[in-house]
Design a protein around this motif. Structure first.
Motif, mmCIF file in Angstrom:
data_model
loop_
_atom_site.group_PDB
_atom_site.id
_atom_site.type_symbol
_atom_site.label_atom_id
_atom_site.label_comp_id
_atom_site.label_asym_id
_atom_site.label_seq_id
_atom_site.Cartn_x
_atom_site.Cartn_y
_atom_site.Cartn_z
ATOM 1 N N ASN A 293 0.821 -1.207 0.000
ATOM 2 C CA ASN A 293 0.000 0.000 0.000
ATOM 3 C C ASN A 293 0.861 1.266 0.000
ATOM 4 O OD1 ASN A 293 -2.431 -1.368 -0.035
ATOM 5 N ND2 ASN A 293 -2.661 -1.356 2.193
ATOM 6 N N ASN A 294 1.950 1.236 0.761
ATOM 7 C CA ASN A 294 2.815 2.416 0.812
ATOM 8 C C ASN A 294 3.587 2.597 -0.491
ATOM 9 O OD1 ASN A 294 3.967 4.657 2.436
ATOM 10 N ND2 ASN A 294 5.866 3.547 2.074
ATOM 11 N N ILE A 295 4.017 1.487 -1.094
ATOM 12 C CA ILE A 295 4.728 1.569 -2.376
ATOM 13 C C ILE A 295 3.821 2.182 -3.442
ATOM 14 C CG2 ILE A 295 5.726 0.205 -4.249
ATOM 15 C CD1 ILE A 295 6.736 -1.744 -2.090
ATOM 16 N N VAL A 296 2.576 1.732 -3.480
ATOM 17 C CA VAL A 296 1.613 2.289 -4.427
ATOM 18 C C VAL A 296 1.379 3.768 -4.147
ATOM 19 C CG1 VAL A 296 -0.806 2.212 -5.173
ATOM 20 C CG2 VAL A 296 0.484 0.083 -4.882
ATOM 21 N N ASN A 297 1.296 4.093 -2.865
ATOM 22 C CA ASN A 297 1.075 5.489 -2.469
ATOM 23 C C ASN A 297 2.231 6.377 -2.914
ATOM 24 O OD1 ASN A 297 -0.271 7.644 -1.074
ATOM 25 N ND2 ASN A 297 1.217 7.407 0.572
ATOM 26 N N VAL A 298 3.471 5.916 -2.724
ATOM 27 C CA VAL A 298 4.643 6.684 -3.148
ATOM 28 C C VAL A 298 4.647 6.871 -4.657
ATOM 29 C CG1 VAL A 298 7.162 6.645 -3.339
ATOM 30 C CG2 VAL A 298 6.076 6.010 -1.192
ATOM 31 N N ALA A 299 4.336 5.789 -5.383
ATOM 32 C CA ALA A 299 4.329 5.872 -6.845
ATOM 33 C C ALA A 299 3.277 6.856 -7.338
ATOM 34 C CB ALA A 299 4.078 4.488 -7.435
ATOM 35 N N ARG A 300 2.098 6.821 -6.729
ATOM 36 C CA ARG A 300 1.026 7.725 -7.144
ATOM 37 C C ARG A 300 1.368 9.182 -6.815
ATOM 38 N NH1 ARG A 300 -3.829 5.089 -5.667
ATOM 39 N NH2 ARG A 300 -3.215 5.494 -3.530
ATOM 40 N N GLN A 301 1.931 9.415 -5.628
ATOM 41 C CA GLN A 301 2.298 10.770 -5.240
ATOM 42 C C GLN A 301 3.435 11.313 -6.100
ATOM 43 O OE1 GLN A 301 3.162 10.523 -1.045
ATOM 44 N NE2 GLN A 301 1.027 10.827 -0.451
ATOM 45 N N THR A 302 4.376 10.428 -6.442
ATOM 46 C CA THR A 302 5.537 10.848 -7.229
ATOM 47 C C THR A 302 5.169 11.133 -8.677
ATOM 48 O OG1 THR A 302 6.986 9.531 -5.800
ATOM 49 C CG2 THR A 302 7.878 10.177 -7.936
ATOM 50 N N SER A 303 4.098 10.524 -9.168
ATOM 51 C CA SER A 303 3.760 10.630 -10.590
ATOM 52 C C SER A 303 3.611 12.078 -11.040
ATOM 53 C CB SER A 303 2.472 9.860 -10.882
ATOM 54 O OG SER A 303 1.374 10.398 -10.152
ATOM 55 N N ILE A 304 3.009 12.928 -10.212
ATOM 56 C CA ILE A 304 2.790 14.321 -10.597
ATOM 57 C C ILE A 304 4.112 15.069 -10.714
ATOM 58 C CG2 ILE A 304 1.806 16.532 -9.863
ATOM 59 C CD1 ILE A 304 -0.522 14.963 -8.660
ATOM 60 N N SER A 305 4.954 14.973 -9.681
ATOM 61 C CA SER A 305 6.241 15.672 -9.730
ATOM 62 C C SER A 305 7.144 15.092 -10.811
ATOM 63 C CB SER A 305 6.933 15.601 -8.363
ATOM 64 O OG SER A 305 7.135 14.262 -7.959
ATOM 65 N N ALA A 306 7.033 13.793 -11.077
ATOM 66 C CA ALA A 306 7.854 13.175 -12.120
ATOM 67 C C ALA A 306 7.453 13.680 -13.504
ATOM 68 C CB ALA A 306 7.726 11.651 -12.052
ATOM 69 N N ILE A 307 6.166 13.793 -13.760
ATOM 70 C CA ILE A 307 5.702 14.319 -15.047
ATOM 71 C C ILE A 307 6.177 15.756 -15.236
ATOM 72 C CG2 ILE A 307 3.639 15.004 -16.347
ATOM 73 C CD1 ILE A 307 2.248 12.537 -15.077
ATOM 74 N N LEU A 308 6.124 16.543 -14.163
ATOM 75 C CA LEU A 308 6.641 17.906 -14.227
ATOM 76 C C LEU A 308 8.145 17.903 -14.493
ATOM 77 C CD1 LEU A 308 4.755 19.511 -11.199
ATOM 78 C CD2 LEU A 308 4.328 19.943 -13.618
ATOM 79 N N ALA A 309 8.864 16.965 -13.870
ATOM 80 C CA ALA A 309 10.308 16.868 -14.070
ATOM 81 C C ALA A 309 10.642 16.477 -15.506
ATOM 82 C CB ALA A 309 10.910 15.859 -13.098
ATOM 83 N N ALA A 310 9.796 15.655 -16.117
ATOM 84 C CA ALA A 310 10.026 15.273 -17.518
ATOM 85 C C ALA A 310 10.002 16.506 -18.416
ATOM 86 C CB ALA A 310 8.977 14.261 -17.967
ATOM 87 N N GLY A 311 8.980 17.351 -18.242
ATOM 88 C CA GLY A 311 8.910 18.574 -19.034
ATOM 89 C C GLY A 311 10.039 19.527 -18.710
#
Length: 330
Positions: A55-73
């Motif tokens: 559950n925590n791994i999924v939570n980290v991945a979901r939370q990170t997804s937004i900042s990661a997409i921003l980092a890609a741009g």
């Protein structure tokens, strides 16, 4: 053995040692952040029994997804030697616009409108930066303010509630065991990797960041390249804004504050130089993972939020210092 033979063998040994040292440094440049992320995971798994739960791994991945997409741009922008301080405001504007348009048109179309507005905001940043030659930090600092203002005008200062179940599923839904935001993040990074590594446009970005004047003399359309990288950054911020609005069930004009700093830190930690021309997209992904895991681990350890801000601020300063040391060595 003659003196010349000894000197020759000494030079060979020194050359091999230099090559070995350079290979180690190149490995650390590209893979160092991956090693750091693994070590950070090991540390938090020791300090907290809840860290390595599914559950925590999924939570980290979901939370990170937004900042990661921003980092890609942001990676596209920083590779050209630029900076984009407006992405947090674009997150807010795209989110509220997507929710607003979804109120009187099909949700997928409203979401597309929100993302396109993000791209349009990025295009304006790129146009002003490349055509007028204004410094990117000044242009995006100004747009950070007026775009946030537009978001407040659209909403009247109040959150806009998401009514569409389709819209909500983008932030909270799953495909099998994987959250939809994580899938979107993976798609964004795969596309970004392919663009940077296998297209002429991607090679042009590195050349513009390495030496803009030399790139111009070789026939590269520098103005077009710069305009497009800021447009890509705006599109990524638009996607992140839609995901955030879907997660919060609302478009909020104050959303995304401080996201630009997390994105910049992730990109620099991932090995992309702030002066441009050097970096790789996968490093930015692991840089974002580092920031997400750090926040999650500190929360699990019950570290007060204010202390978390101090730690994250120090990490950002460290990232910039590492970039400076890297550039001096090169």
């Amino acid at each position: 053995m003659s003196l010349s033979q000894v000197n020759h063998k000494t030079k060979i040994v020194e050359t091999k040692q230099g090559q070995f040292k350079n290979s180690i440094l190149n490995f650390l440049n590209k893979m160092g952040i991956i090693v750091v992320v693994i070590l950070l995971c090991l540390l938090f798994s020791i300090l907290s029994s809840d860290f390595l739960t599914w559950n925590n791994i999924v939570n980290v991945a979901r939370q990170t997804s937004i900042s990661a997409i921003l980092a890609a741009g942001m990676t596209f922008v920083i590779l050209t030697g630029g900076i984009d301080l407006s992405i947090g405001a674009i997150v807010a504007l795209s989110g509220v616009c997507a929710v607003y348009f979804s109120g009187f048109m099909p949700a997928p179309l409203g979401i597309l409108c929100g993302i396109l507005i993000g791209g349009a905001a990025g295009y304006v940043n790129g146009f002003l930066t490349s055509v007028t030659r204004l410094p990117a930090i000044i242009v995006t600092l100004g747009s950070m303010t007026y775009l946030r203002g537009i978001a407040y005008v659209v909403t009247g200062g109040y959150p806009l509630m998401v009514e569409s179940s389709f819209f909500k599923s983008i932030g909270t839904g799953y495909v099998g065991p994987i959250p939809i935001p994580v899938i979107i993040m993976i798609v964004v990074f795969v596309i970004a990797h392919l663009v940077l590594k296998y297209t002429v446009f991607g090679r042009n970005i590195y050349m513009v960041g390495g030496n803009e004047e030399a790139a111009r003399l070789t026939g590269i359309k520098v103005t077009s390249s710069l305009t497009w990288v800021y447009t890509i950054s705006g599109i990524c911020a638009g996607i992140a804004g839609v995901i955030l609005a879907a997660r919060l069930f609302s478009g909020q004009p104050n959303a995304g504050m401080g996201y630009e700093l997390d994105a910049i830190a992730a990109v620099v930690l991932g090995g992309t130089s702030l002066v441009g021309g050097v970096g790789f997209i996968i490093g930015s992904l692991f840089g974002a993972l580092f920031m997400g895991i750090l926040s999650n681990g500190l929360t699990l350890l019950n570290v007060p939020y204010y202390w978390q801000l101090i730690i994250k601020g120090l990490v950002i300063v460290l990232a910039i210092y590492i970039d400076r040391v890297r550039r001096k060595r090169d």
